[in-house]
Scaffold this motif. Structure first.
Motif, PDB file in Angstrom:
ATOM      1  N   PHE A  61     140.019  23.501 -23.645  1.00 38.99           N
ATOM      2  CA  PHE A  61     141.168  22.613 -23.542  1.00 38.99           C
ATOM      3  C   PHE A  61     142.330  23.388 -22.922  1.00 38.99           C
ATOM      4  N   ILE A  62     142.772  22.924 -21.754  1.00 39.07           N
ATOM      5  CA  ILE A  62     143.827  23.606 -20.989  1.00 39.07           C
ATOM      6  C   ILE A  62     145.020  22.663 -20.854  1.00 39.07           C
ATOM      7  N   THR A  63     146.225  23.204 -20.983  1.00 34.96           N
ATOM      8  CA  THR A  63     147.414  22.378 -20.780  1.00 34.96           C
ATOM      9  C   THR A  63     148.324  23.001 -19.725  1.00 34.96           C
ATOM     10  N   LEU A  64     149.090  22.144 -19.053  1.00 39.92           N
ATOM     11  CA  LEU A  64     150.158  22.581 -18.146  1.00 39.92           C
ATOM     12  C   LEU A  64     151.461  22.055 -18.699  1.00 39.92           C
ATOM     13  N   ASP A  65     152.478  22.912 -18.705  1.00 42.80           N
ATOM     14  CA  ASP A  65     153.748  22.466 -19.242  1.00 42.80           C
ATOM     15  C   ASP A  65     154.903  23.119 -18.510  1.00 42.80           C
ATOM     16  N   GLY A  66     156.117  22.675 -18.831  1.00 43.30           N
ATOM     17  CA  GLY A  66     157.315  23.177 -18.180  1.00 43.30           C
ATOM     18  C   GLY A  66     158.331  22.068 -18.054  1.00 43.30           C
ATOM     19  N   ILE A  67     159.565  22.425 -17.729  1.00 43.73           N
ATOM     20  CA  ILE A  67     160.614  21.411 -17.619  1.00 43.73           C
ATOM     21  C   ILE A  67     160.329  20.488 -16.423  1.00 43.73           C
ATOM     22  N   ASP A  68     160.961  19.321 -16.421  1.00 52.81           N
ATOM     23  CA  ASP A  68     160.800  18.384 -15.305  1.00 52.81           C
ATOM     24  C   ASP A  68     161.217  19.065 -14.004  1.00 52.81           C
ATOM     25  N   GLY A  69     160.367  18.922 -12.974  1.00 52.40           N
ATOM     26  CA  GLY A  69     160.651  19.565 -11.693  1.00 52.40           C
ATOM     27  C   GLY A  69     159.997  20.919 -11.539  1.00 52.40           C
ATOM     28  N   ALA A  70     159.169  21.301 -12.515  1.00 51.45           N
ATOM     29  CA  ALA A  70     158.510  22.616 -12.442  1.00 51.45           C
ATOM     30  C   ALA A  70     157.342  22.635 -11.459  1.00 51.45           C
ATOM     31  N   GLY A  71     156.836  21.459 -11.074  1.00 49.51           N
ATOM     32  CA  GLY A  71     155.779  21.403 -10.062  1.00 49.51           C
ATOM     33  C   GLY A  71     154.377  21.202 -10.598  1.00 49.51           C
ATOM     34  N   LYS A  72     154.259  20.623 -11.796  1.00 46.31           N
ATOM     35  CA  LYS A  72     152.938  20.450 -12.398  1.00 46.31           C
ATOM     36  C   LYS A  72     152.007  19.589 -11.539  1.00 46.31           C
ATOM     37  N   SER A  73     152.541  18.491 -11.016  1.00 43.91           N
ATOM     38  CA  SER A  73     151.701  17.540 -10.264  1.00 43.91           C
ATOM     39  C   SER A  73     150.995  18.210  -9.086  1.00 43.91           C
ATOM     40  N   THR A  74     151.715  19.074  -8.371  1.00 46.08           N
ATOM     41  CA  THR A  74     151.150  19.789  -7.216  1.00 46.08           C
ATOM     42  C   THR A  74     149.950  20.628  -7.634  1.00 46.08           C
ATOM     43  N   HIS A  75     150.072  21.304  -8.772  1.00 41.72           N
ATOM     44  CA  HIS A  75     149.030  22.244  -9.173  1.00 41.72           C
ATOM     45  C   HIS A  75     147.866  21.561  -9.888  1.00 41.72           C
ATOM     46  N   ILE A  76     148.130  20.391 -10.460  1.00 41.06           N
ATOM     47  CA  ILE A  76     147.028  19.624 -11.052  1.00 41.06           C
ATOM     48  C   ILE A  76     146.044  19.219  -9.958  1.00 41.06           C
ATOM     49  N   HIS A  77     146.566  18.860  -8.793  1.00 45.79           N
ATOM     50  CA  HIS A  77     145.701  18.506  -7.656  1.00 45.79           C
ATOM     51  C   HIS A  77     144.790  19.692  -7.302  1.00 45.79           C
ATOM     52  N   PHE A  78     145.358  20.899  -7.270  1.00 49.74           N
ATOM     53  CA  PHE A  78     144.564  22.107  -6.994  1.00 49.74           C
ATOM     54  C   PHE A  78     143.496  22.309  -8.058  1.00 49.74           C
ATOM     55  N   MET A  79     143.853  22.109  -9.324  1.00 55.17           N
ATOM     56  CA  MET A  79     142.896  22.315 -10.422  1.00 55.17           C
ATOM     57  C   MET A  79     141.742  21.327 -10.348  1.00 55.17           C
ATOM     58  N   LYS A  80     142.030  20.098  -9.944  1.00 53.52           N
ATOM     59  CA  LYS A  80     140.962  19.104  -9.785  1.00 53.52           C
ATOM     60  C   LYS A  80     139.942  19.579  -8.751  1.00 53.52           C
ATOM     61  N   GLN A  81     140.442  20.120  -7.645  1.00 57.35           N
ATOM     62  CA  GLN A  81     139.549  20.642  -6.602  1.00 57.35           C
ATOM     63  C   GLN A  81     138.742  21.827  -7.118  1.00 57.35           C
TER      64      GLN A  81
ATOM     65  N   GLN B 201     148.812  29.109  -6.947  1.00 58.26           N
ATOM     66  CA  GLN B 201     147.446  28.611  -7.101  1.00 58.26           C
ATOM     67  C   GLN B 201     146.432  29.746  -7.159  1.00 58.26           C
ATOM     68  N   LYS B 202     146.743  30.861  -6.531  1.00 57.98           N
ATOM     69  CA  LYS B 202     145.880  32.051  -6.674  1.00 57.98           C
ATOM     70  C   LYS B 202     145.887  32.526  -8.132  1.00 57.98           C
ATOM     71  N   GLN B 203     147.080  32.511  -8.729  1.00 61.36           N
ATOM     72  CA  GLN B 203     147.204  32.914 -10.144  1.00 61.36           C
ATOM     73  C   GLN B 203     146.445  31.937 -11.054  1.00 61.36           C
ATOM     74  N   LEU B 204     146.594  30.653 -10.763  1.00 61.70           N
ATOM     75  CA  LEU B 204     145.874  29.632 -11.525  1.00 61.70           C
ATOM     76  C   LEU B 204     144.363  29.846 -11.433  1.00 61.70           C
ATOM     77  N   GLY B 205     143.890  30.028 -10.203  1.00 55.61           N
ATOM     78  CA  GLY B 205     142.456  30.236  -9.981  1.00 55.61           C
ATOM     79  C   GLY B 205     141.937  31.471 -10.701  1.00 55.61           C
ATOM     80  N   ASN B 206     142.702  32.557 -10.649  1.00 56.91           N
ATOM     81  CA  ASN B 206     142.300  33.794 -11.340  1.00 56.91           C
ATOM     82  C   ASN B 206     142.172  33.585 -12.848  1.00 56.91           C
ATOM     83  N   ALA B 207     143.142  32.884 -13.418  1.00 56.69           N
ATOM     84  CA  ALA B 207     143.119  32.655 -14.870  1.00 56.69           C
ATOM     85  C   ALA B 207     141.946  31.743 -15.258  1.00 56.69           C
ATOM     86  N   LEU B 208     141.657  30.737 -14.435  1.00 62.58           N
ATOM     87  CA  LEU B 208     140.519  29.852 -14.701  1.00 62.58           C
ATOM     88  C   LEU B 208     139.189  30.608 -14.603  1.00 62.58           C
ATOM     89  N   GLU B 209     139.098  31.481 -13.584  1.00 60.26           N
ATOM     90  CA  GLU B 209     137.875  32.310 -13.435  1.00 60.26           C
ATOM     91  C   GLU B 209     137.663  33.167 -14.675  1.00 60.26           C
TER      92      GLU B 209
END
Length: 205
Positions: free
Chosen positions: A5-25, A193-201
């Protein structure tokens, strides 16, 4: 391997939507079964509560607002998150309980011990395996929100509200460094997204 179970969080405008698209891919490429969801929301009950909570016309007391958040969360856990994990499907949620501590606790000033009582009752010790906290200076976040959408009930708050919210997010990450990956959301999308990918790996290993 057990589903995570993974969550993304942060204040409004932090850019979650952009990175969720990357995570889906990323999950598609790995052929890992996954459900993407959001809070408040994720279920018919949760989405109805979300509409109320985000509507600038809604007048709810602090306690009512906090209880609505956890009502949506309980339905989300029972209807979506726990069944998916039990089937071996990973779950990625745009926001989770960190947001309640940050927004209702930090921003609104609801005593944190009250939120902890609700957290214990609703989650029964359940927590994310990993939380990506997208951190961004307030002025950058506000600029992004202003450029992209009409402000909802929370986004209309004063700057001091978001400073308190951001502070609670960072405190929570500092207190549980193994559970959180704090990402500087002023960096380039490619770098984040490189950081995201590394953490997921690393989770796969």
């Amino acid at each position: 391997m057990m589903a995570k179970f993974i969550t993304l969080d942060g204040i409004d405008g932090a850019g979650k939507s952009t990175h969720i698209h990357f995570m889906k891919q990323w999950f598609e490429q790995k052929k890992i079964p996954v459900v993407f969801t959001r809070e408040p929301g994720g279920t018919p009950v949760g989405e109805a509560l979300r509409n109320l909570l985000l509507d600038p016309r809604t007048q709810a007391s602090l306690n009512t607002e906090t209880l609505m958040m956890f009502a949506a969360r309980m339905q989300h856990l029972e209807e979506v998150i726990w069944p998916a994990l039990n089937k071996g499907t990973w779950v990625v949620s745009d926001r989770f309980t960190d947001a309640t501590f940050a927004y209702q606790g930090g921003g609104r000033g609801v005593p944190l011990h009250r939120i902890e009582i609700l957290e214990n009752w609703v989650q029964q010790g359940f927590e994310p395996d990993l939380t990506f906290l997208l951190d961004v200076p307030l002025e950058v976040a506000q600029q992004r929100v202003a450029q992209t959408r009409e402000k909802d009930r929370f986004e209309q708050e004063q700057s001091s509200f978001f400073e308190r919210t951001r502070s609670v997010y960072l405190d929570r990450a500092k207190n549980k460094p193994k559970q959180y990956v704090v990402l500087d959301s002023t960096q380039t999308i490619e770098y984040i997204q490189k950081q995201l990918g590394n953490a997921l790996e690393m989770m796969l290993e």
